[in-house]
Design an enzyme around this catalytic site. Structure first.
Site, PDB file in Angstrom:
ATOM      1  CD  GLU A 251      -3.056  -1.078   0.410  1.00 20.00           C
ATOM      2  OE1 GLU A 251      -3.275   0.009  -0.160  1.00 20.00           O
ATOM      3  OE2 GLU A 251      -3.778  -2.074   0.261  1.00 20.00           O
ATOM      4  CD  GLU A 379       2.913   9.994  -1.099  1.00 20.05           C
ATOM      5  OE1 GLU A 379       4.012   9.437  -0.973  1.00 20.05           O
ATOM      6  OE2 GLU A 379       1.871   9.576  -0.587  1.00 20.05           O
TER       7      GLU A 379
HETATM    8  N1  LIG Z   1      -1.537   3.248   0.286  1.00 19.09           N
HETATM    9  C1  LIG Z   1      -1.750   3.297   1.574  1.00 19.09           C
HETATM   10  O1  LIG Z   1      -2.668   2.691   2.097  1.00 19.09           O
HETATM   11  C2  LIG Z   1      -0.859   4.130   2.458  1.00 19.09           C
HETATM   12  C3  LIG Z   1      -1.293   4.408   3.748  1.00 19.09           C
HETATM   13  C4  LIG Z   1      -0.501   5.184   4.575  1.00 19.09           C
HETATM   14  C5  LIG Z   1       0.716   5.661   4.142  1.00 19.09           C
HETATM   15  N2  LIG Z   1       1.128   5.371   2.885  1.00 19.09           N
HETATM   16  C6  LIG Z   1       2.397   5.933   2.416  1.00 19.09           C
HETATM   17  O2  LIG Z   1       3.376   5.870   3.450  1.00 19.09           O
HETATM   18  C7  LIG Z   1       4.283   6.936   3.327  1.00 19.09           C
HETATM   19  C8  LIG Z   1       4.451   7.667   4.633  1.00 19.09           C
HETATM   20  O3  LIG Z   1       4.703   6.797   5.694  1.00 19.09           O
HETATM   21  P1  LIG Z   1       6.181   6.589   6.294  1.00 19.09           P
HETATM   22  O4  LIG Z   1       6.956   7.849   6.185  1.00 19.09           O
HETATM   23  O5  LIG Z   1       6.036   5.960   7.647  1.00 19.09           O
HETATM   24  O6  LIG Z   1       6.750   5.534   5.251  1.00 19.09           O
HETATM   25  P2  LIG Z   1       8.155   4.782   5.187  1.00 19.09           P
HETATM   26  O7  LIG Z   1       8.174   4.024   3.917  1.00 19.09           O
HETATM   27  O8  LIG Z   1       9.274   5.699   5.467  1.00 19.09           O
HETATM   28  O9  LIG Z   1       8.113   3.758   6.434  1.00 19.09           O
HETATM   29  C9  LIG Z   1       7.120   2.774   6.543  1.00 19.09           C
HETATM   30  C10 LIG Z   1       7.648   1.617   7.365  1.00 19.09           C
HETATM   31  O10 LIG Z   1       8.703   0.970   6.649  1.00 19.09           O
HETATM   32  C11 LIG Z   1       9.797   0.743   7.530  1.00 19.09           C
HETATM   33  N3  LIG Z   1      11.029   0.657   6.732  1.00 19.09           N
HETATM   34  C12 LIG Z   1      11.873   1.658   6.391  1.00 19.09           C
HETATM   35  N4  LIG Z   1      12.901   1.150   5.645  1.00 19.09           N
HETATM   36  C13 LIG Z   1      12.671  -0.175   5.525  1.00 19.09           C
HETATM   37  C14 LIG Z   1      13.348  -1.248   4.849  1.00 19.09           C
HETATM   38  N5  LIG Z   1      14.476  -1.048   4.165  1.00 19.09           N
HETATM   39  N6  LIG Z   1      12.822  -2.488   4.919  1.00 19.09           N
HETATM   40  C15 LIG Z   1      11.682  -2.722   5.602  1.00 19.09           C
HETATM   41  N7  LIG Z   1      10.993  -1.752   6.248  1.00 19.09           N
HETATM   42  C16 LIG Z   1      11.472  -0.496   6.213  1.00 19.09           C
HETATM   43  C17 LIG Z   1       9.721   1.921   8.487  1.00 19.09           C
HETATM   44  O11 LIG Z   1      10.482   1.664   9.641  1.00 19.09           O
HETATM   45  C18 LIG Z   1       8.226   2.001   8.722  1.00 19.09           C
HETATM   46  O12 LIG Z   1       7.834   1.055   9.690  1.00 19.09           O
HETATM   47  C19 LIG Z   1       3.696   7.843   2.242  1.00 19.09           C
HETATM   48  O13 LIG Z   1       4.369   7.623   1.038  1.00 19.09           O
HETATM   49  C20 LIG Z   1       2.259   7.384   2.146  1.00 19.09           C
HETATM   50  O14 LIG Z   1       1.635   7.609   0.919  1.00 19.09           O
HETATM   51  C21 LIG Z   1       0.372   4.627   2.038  1.00 19.09           C
END
Ligand SMILES: NC(=O)c1ccc[n+]([C@@H]2O[C@H](COP(=O)([O-])OP(=O)(O)OC[C@H]3O[C@@H](n4cnc5c(N)ncnc54)[C@H](O)[C@@H]3O)[C@@H](O)[C@H]2O)c1
Ligand SMILES: O=C[C@H](O)CS(=O)(=O)O
Length: 476
Positions: A251, A379
């Protein structure tokens, strides 16, 4: 100030690896909690424990027991809803009224999951429809996959975590839950709530680690057949590349479009699109970022939109009246301020907002944009929105589809034929007619096309993605 740690097989790892991280209130900077980080060894341990708990308990736990646990969890969350709302307001900087809305949805996810855990039936295959199939019976069972790796973002720390955990448990899996580093407190409280609801130790192992640890240990692990991830496109791509031969649900992000036609109810569209662009400071994956408004109503819409935006009460997320609070951290706010300045330098007009103080980026409306500006194309995930005029339906559809993303869109019109025609033409996972891109409820299939994701959530659909179809045939 709370001290929180991973919970593996029911035990808190407060002495963990020794590494710690602070959780701070993005509005006040106050220390909310100190988090003990799990290292790769503890992640390994958690996975092995989840594997054993699946084999020994969850795989054979009857559906009625899983349903009871999920229902009890929903009741406990109802009882503790104010406690959770306050924590989300503090750790995520989300205004209380929005935090409460998130809890209300989370309770429903647990209820849906409880109900649907009793209905993962599968189907009977009409074997005699095929030549050679006479005197044969066939059935498809839905069976749990085992250990599900659930990695979640900061922006809806409870709701989006439950969109993974609750369907996984409903289907009889165990879960490694790796929440975002910025918002681990509600995750910790959720893990405890499940224990109080009667979930066996090890069925939900909370691992408070960095993304890096999850990326090197959990994602490629041979005993984790499924990763369900919500977060950024950047991290999603890394996970897709390292997950190997396992199933993944993704997602991801979006720069969500909304189209307002001349025959729309303008006041209603304005009202909905203020919340769509600025709710939780635009840190919502389906936030309105591009609003296409038909020429004949453009000036009226823009005037009303600016007025309504300026009426929002900006302030402390913990105050009842606050509509609009901070961004998650100062870097996020600085980044978006730079994007706004870049757009301005390239000829855009900042109609309102544009200023920043610390983590507070003011609600910003931008016009006179070009389609290759960052504020349109990438985004933003921030409280900025672009308002763009269009002449014809074809032009609106073409501009809307001109994106690498395709999550949800909104279309405002009173013309039912046009509404369905446009909805059909949009390259999106979902389209709302007479509501905005930001509206979501938790029982329909939700997810993106293009680079917005892979697979679908929404309890029933997440359960399908967390079970395997197993065929059993018999010769009679
Ligand atoms: N489509 C959806 O349903 C949806 C919903 C909410 C947020 N989002 C997206 O999420 C983003 C914002 O959230 P964020 O800043 O927390 O996102 P992010 O991608 O920075 O982090 C999300 C998660 O991934 C983990 N992570 C980071 N690096 C990783 C790796 N190498 N391997 C595995 N896990 C790792 C983080 O610790 C965190 O738990 C935005 O782009 C937003 O659009 C999408
Ligand atoms: O941030 C994107 C989420 O999908 C929003 S919601 O929690 O589903 O409303």
């Amino acid at each position: 100030m709370m001290k929180i740690a991973s919970i593996i097989n029911g035990a808190e790892r407060i002495d963990g690896s020794g590494e710690k991280m602070e959780v701070r209130n993005p509005y006040s900077g106050e220390l909310v909690a100190e988090m003990f980080l799990a290292d790769e060894k503890e992640m390994e341990e958690a996975i092995e424990n989840s594997r054993q708990t699946f084999q020994q308990k969850m795989k054979t736990m009857p559906a009625h027991e899983r349903a009871d646990i999920l229902l009890r969890a929903s009741e406990l969350l109802e009882e503790k809803k104010e406690e959770f709302a306050e924590i989300i307001a503090m750790e995520a900087g989300k205004p209380l009224k929005h935090s409460r809305a998130e809890i209300m949805r989370s309770i429903q996810i647990l209820r849906f999951s409880s109900e649907l855990s009793k209905h993962t039936a599968g189907e009977v295959v009409p074997m005699d429809a095929a030549l050679r199939g006479d005197n044969r019976m066939g059935m498809v069972k839905r069976v749990p996959m085992g250990v599900i790796g659930a990695i979640t973002p900061f922006n809806f720390p409870l709701n989006l975590s439950l969109h993974k955990i609750a369907p996984a448990i409903a289907a009889g899996n165990t879960v490694i839950f790796k929440p975002a580093e910025k918002t681990p407190v509600s995750a910790y409280m959720l893990a405890k709530l499940f224990k109080d609801a009667g979930l066996p130790d090890g069925a939900l192992n909370l691992v408070l680690s960095t993304g890096k640890t999850a990326g090197t240990t959990l994602v490629p692990h041979k005993d984790v057949p499924k990763i369900t991830f919500t977060g950024s496109l950047t991290v999603g791509k890394i996970i897709r590349d390292t997950a190997g031969f396992k199933k993944v649900t993704m997602e991801l992000g979006s720069n969500s479009p909304n189209i307002v036609f001349e025959d729309a109810d303008i006041d209603d569209a304005v009202d909905r699109l203020v919340n769509a662009a600025f709710g939780y400071s635009g840190q919502v994956c389906v936030s309105a970022q591009r609003i296409y408004v038909q020429q004949g109503i453009y000036d009226e819409f823009l005037k009303k939109y600016i007025e309504a935006t300026n009426q929002m009460k900006i302030g402390d997320p913990l105050e009842e009246e606050t509509d609009f609070g901070p961004m998650i951290d100062e870097n996020a706010a600085k980044r978006i301020q730079e994007w706004v300045e870049e757009a301005r330098d390239q000829g855009a007009t900042v109609e309102t907002g544009g200023e920043r103080k610390g983590t507070m980026m003011h609600p910003t409306i931008i016009t006179n944009v070009k389609k290759d500006m960052k504020v349109v194309r990438e985004e933003a995930f921030a409280p900025i929105v672009t308002v763009i005029p269009f002449k014809t339906e074809e032009e609106a559809v073409e501009n809307t589809n001109d994106s690498i993303y395709g999550l949800q869109a909104g279309v405002f019109t009173k013309d039912i034929s046009r509404a369905y025609r446009v909805a059909d033409s949009l390259e999106m996972g979902g389209v709302w007619i007479n509501d905005s891109s930001v509206y979501r409820q938790d029982n329909y299939p939700y997810g993106g096309v293009k680079l917005s994701g892979l697979g679908r959530e929404g309890v029933k659909y997440a359960m399908e993605e967390m079970t395997e179809m197993k065929f059993i045939g018999a010769r009679l």
